[in-house]
Scaffold this motif. Structure first.
Motif, PDB file in Angstrom:
ATOM      1  N   ASP A   1      -0.321 -29.020  -5.390  1.00 38.12           N
ATOM      2  CA  ASP A   1       0.318 -27.783  -4.950  1.00 38.12           C
ATOM      3  C   ASP A   1      -0.741 -26.737  -4.639  1.00 38.12           C
ATOM      4  N   ARG A   2      -0.538 -26.043  -3.545  1.00 42.14           N
ATOM      5  CA  ARG A   2      -1.503 -25.012  -3.142  1.00 42.14           C
ATOM      6  C   ARG A   2      -1.159 -23.646  -3.704  1.00 42.14           C
ATOM      7  N   VAL A   3       0.019 -23.545  -4.346  1.00 45.66           N
ATOM      8  CA  VAL A   3       0.449 -22.246  -4.870  1.00 45.66           C
ATOM      9  C   VAL A   3       0.835 -22.357  -6.338  1.00 45.66           C
ATOM     10  N   VAL A   4       0.823 -21.231  -6.990  1.00 44.16           N
ATOM     11  CA  VAL A   4       1.333 -21.098  -8.352  1.00 44.16           C
ATOM     12  C   VAL A   4       2.292 -19.921  -8.358  1.00 44.16           C
ATOM     13  N   LEU A   5       3.224 -19.966  -9.290  1.00 44.32           N
ATOM     14  CA  LEU A   5       4.165 -18.867  -9.480  1.00 44.32           C
ATOM     15  C   LEU A   5       3.763 -18.106 -10.728  1.00 44.32           C
ATOM     16  N   ARG A   6       3.950 -16.801 -10.682  1.00 40.63           N
ATOM     17  CA  ARG A   6       3.781 -16.002 -11.886  1.00 40.63           C
ATOM     18  C   ARG A   6       4.611 -14.742 -11.753  1.00 40.63           C
ATOM     19  N   SER A   7       4.851 -14.096 -12.874  1.00 42.08           N
ATOM     20  CA  SER A   7       5.597 -12.847 -12.874  1.00 42.08           C
ATOM     21  C   SER A   7       4.686 -11.694 -12.467  1.00 42.08           C
ATOM     22  N   PRO A   8       5.191 -10.777 -11.662  1.00 43.30           N
ATOM     23  CA  PRO A   8       4.389  -9.593 -11.321  1.00 43.30           C
ATOM     24  C   PRO A   8       4.267  -8.680 -12.539  1.00 43.30           C
ATOM     25  N   THR A   9       3.163  -7.947 -12.599  1.00 44.33           N
ATOM     26  CA  THR A   9       2.922  -7.007 -13.694  1.00 44.33           C
ATOM     27  C   THR A   9       2.487  -5.662 -13.124  1.00 44.33           C
ATOM     28  N   ARG A  10       2.405  -4.678 -13.994  1.00 48.66           N
ATOM     29  CA  ARG A  10       1.916  -3.355 -13.585  1.00 48.66           C
ATOM     30  C   ARG A  10       0.478  -3.443 -13.062  1.00 48.66           C
ATOM     31  N   ARG A  11      -0.306  -4.359 -13.625  1.00 50.73           N
ATOM     32  CA  ARG A  11      -1.704  -4.515 -13.186  1.00 50.73           C
ATOM     33  C   ARG A  11      -1.793  -4.971 -11.721  1.00 50.73           C
ATOM     34  N   ASP A  12      -0.722  -5.520 -11.196  1.00 52.52           N
ATOM     35  CA  ASP A  12      -0.715  -6.015  -9.817  1.00 52.52           C
ATOM     36  C   ASP A  12      -0.420  -4.916  -8.791  1.00 52.52           C
ATOM     37  N   ALA A  13      -0.136  -3.715  -9.240  1.00 47.69           N
ATOM     38  CA  ALA A  13       0.363  -2.665  -8.342  1.00 47.69           C
ATOM     39  C   ALA A  13      -0.546  -2.447  -7.133  1.00 47.69           C
ATOM     40  N   ASN A  14      -1.832  -2.240  -7.342  1.00 50.70           N
ATOM     41  CA  ASN A  14      -2.712  -1.924  -6.204  1.00 50.70           C
ATOM     42  C   ASN A  14      -2.751  -3.058  -5.181  1.00 50.70           C
ATOM     43  N   GLU A  15      -2.920  -4.295  -5.663  1.00 52.12           N
ATOM     44  CA  GLU A  15      -2.983  -5.435  -4.740  1.00 52.12           C
ATOM     45  C   GLU A  15      -1.637  -5.637  -4.039  1.00 52.12           C
ATOM     46  N   PHE A  16      -0.545  -5.499  -4.792  1.00 52.51           N
ATOM     47  CA  PHE A  16       0.788  -5.650  -4.219  1.00 52.51           C
ATOM     48  C   PHE A  16       1.014  -4.607  -3.122  1.00 52.51           C
ATOM     49  N   LEU A  17       0.731  -3.346  -3.425  1.00 57.18           N
ATOM     50  CA  LEU A  17       0.967  -2.272  -2.455  1.00 57.18           C
ATOM     51  C   LEU A  17       0.081  -2.426  -1.221  1.00 57.18           C
ATOM     52  N   ALA A  18      -1.145  -2.897  -1.404  1.00 60.74           N
ATOM     53  CA  ALA A  18      -2.014  -3.154  -0.250  1.00 60.74           C
ATOM     54  C   ALA A  18      -1.427  -4.267   0.622  1.00 60.74           C
ATOM     55  N   ALA A  19      -0.889  -5.310  -0.005  1.00 60.22           N
ATOM     56  CA  ALA A  19      -0.271  -6.414   0.752  1.00 60.22           C
ATOM     57  C   ALA A  19       0.967  -5.931   1.493  1.00 60.22           C
ATOM     58  N   VAL A  20       1.746  -5.076   0.867  1.00 58.69           N
ATOM     59  CA  VAL A  20       2.934  -4.516   1.532  1.00 58.69           C
ATOM     60  C   VAL A  20       2.513  -3.670   2.734  1.00 58.69           C
ATOM     61  N   ARG A  21       1.500  -2.814   2.553  1.00 57.58           N
ATOM     62  CA  ARG A  21       1.019  -1.986   3.683  1.00 57.58           C
ATOM     63  C   ARG A  21       0.538  -2.861   4.837  1.00 57.58           C
ATOM     64  N   ALA A  22      -0.194  -3.909   4.523  1.00 56.15           N
ATOM     65  CA  ALA A  22      -0.714  -4.803   5.569  1.00 56.15           C
ATOM     66  C   ALA A  22       0.392  -5.612   6.239  1.00 56.15           C
ATOM     67  N   SER A  23       1.563  -5.662   5.621  1.00 57.87           N
ATOM     68  CA  SER A  23       2.665  -6.504   6.114  1.00 57.87           C
ATOM     69  C   SER A  23       3.780  -5.714   6.780  1.00 57.87           C
ATOM     70  N   ARG A  24       3.574  -4.445   7.028  1.00 61.85           N
ATOM     71  CA  ARG A  24       4.650  -3.611   7.594  1.00 61.85           C
ATOM     72  C   ARG A  24       5.239  -4.210   8.863  1.00 61.85           C
ATOM     73  N   ALA A  25       4.409  -4.629   9.785  1.00 64.54           N
ATOM     74  CA  ALA A  25       4.913  -5.182  11.045  1.00 64.54           C
ATOM     75  C   ALA A  25       5.668  -6.489  10.803  1.00 64.54           C
ATOM     76  N   LEU A  26       5.176  -7.318   9.895  1.00 64.11           N
ATOM     77  CA  LEU A  26       5.841  -8.587   9.580  1.00 64.11           C
ATOM     78  C   LEU A  26       7.217  -8.352   8.960  1.00 64.11           C
ATOM     79  N   HIS A  27       7.330  -7.345   8.116  1.00 65.01           N
ATOM     80  CA  HIS A  27       8.578  -7.090   7.381  1.00 65.01           C
ATOM     81  C   HIS A  27       9.582  -6.230   8.145  1.00 65.01           C
ATOM     82  N   ARG A  28       9.121  -5.520   9.168  1.00 68.16           N
ATOM     83  CA  ARG A  28       9.966  -4.543   9.858  1.00 68.16           C
ATOM     84  C   ARG A  28      11.305  -5.151  10.288  1.00 68.16           C
TER      85      ARG A  28
END
Length: 167
Positions: free
Chosen positions: A3-30
């Motif tokens: 498997d190339r992926v793993v699952l895990r629960s998001p945490t507060r420590r993930d906030a910066n990386e998560f928000l950066a990924a969301v910002r970079a994905s605006r066009a994809l998610h629109r």
């Protein structure tokens, strides 16, 4: 191939990386999804996912831990129904590689084998061809059409109902 992926629960420590990924994905998610885009919205999301019947998963690349996307298992009902709803989205740069298929398949296995659910449902806007291809590749079947089913981006949008049941 492992498997190339793993699952895990998001945490507060993930906030910066998560928000950066969301910002970079605006066009994809629109037009399709509106993931938490501020620290406050992210914390609210985490708190909501602590409630009974909610289970969030970060899909991460196994080799480096990079975020691939999110799969949320929500509104889980046990008893005789044993069902839940799936919401998901990939992050920009990770789409089209089969990684979300692996992640969604892993969540389905977890729901059926570990949580002992019987049915999962995903509701998808009819024009979202990539999302429909994803659930179809994971074994979901189209069950119907729901007009003006979900409010996204301030508008009520039609959705197709796709579901999978445990063997």
């Amino acid at each position: 191939m492992p498997d190339r992926v793993v699952l895990r629960s998001p945490t507060r420590r993930d906030a910066n990386e998560f928000l950066a990924a969301v910002r970079a994905s605006r066009a994809l998610h629109r037009g399709w999804v509106h993931p938490p885009a501020t620290r406050e919205a992210y914390i609210t999301f985490l708190e909501r996912m602590l409630e009974p019947g909610q289970k969030p998963f970060l899909v991460c690349r196994r080799d480096d831990g990079a975020f691939v996307g999110v799969v949320n298992l929500t509104n889980v009902v046990l008893g005789n129904f044993r069902s839940g709803y799936l919401g998901y989205y990939a992050f920009a740069g990770q789409e089209g590689k089969g990684l979300m298929r692996e992640g969604l398949s892993a969540v389905v296995r977890h729901a059926f084998r570990t949580m002992n659910l019987h049915r999962l449902e995903a509701n998808i806007q009819p024009a979202n061809e990539r999302s429909i291809a994803l659930v179809r590749a994971c074994g979901f079947r189209k069950e119907g059409f729901s007009p003006r089913y979900l409010k996204i981006g301030g508008r009520w949008r039609d959705h197709e109902r796709w579901a999978i049941v445990a063997d």
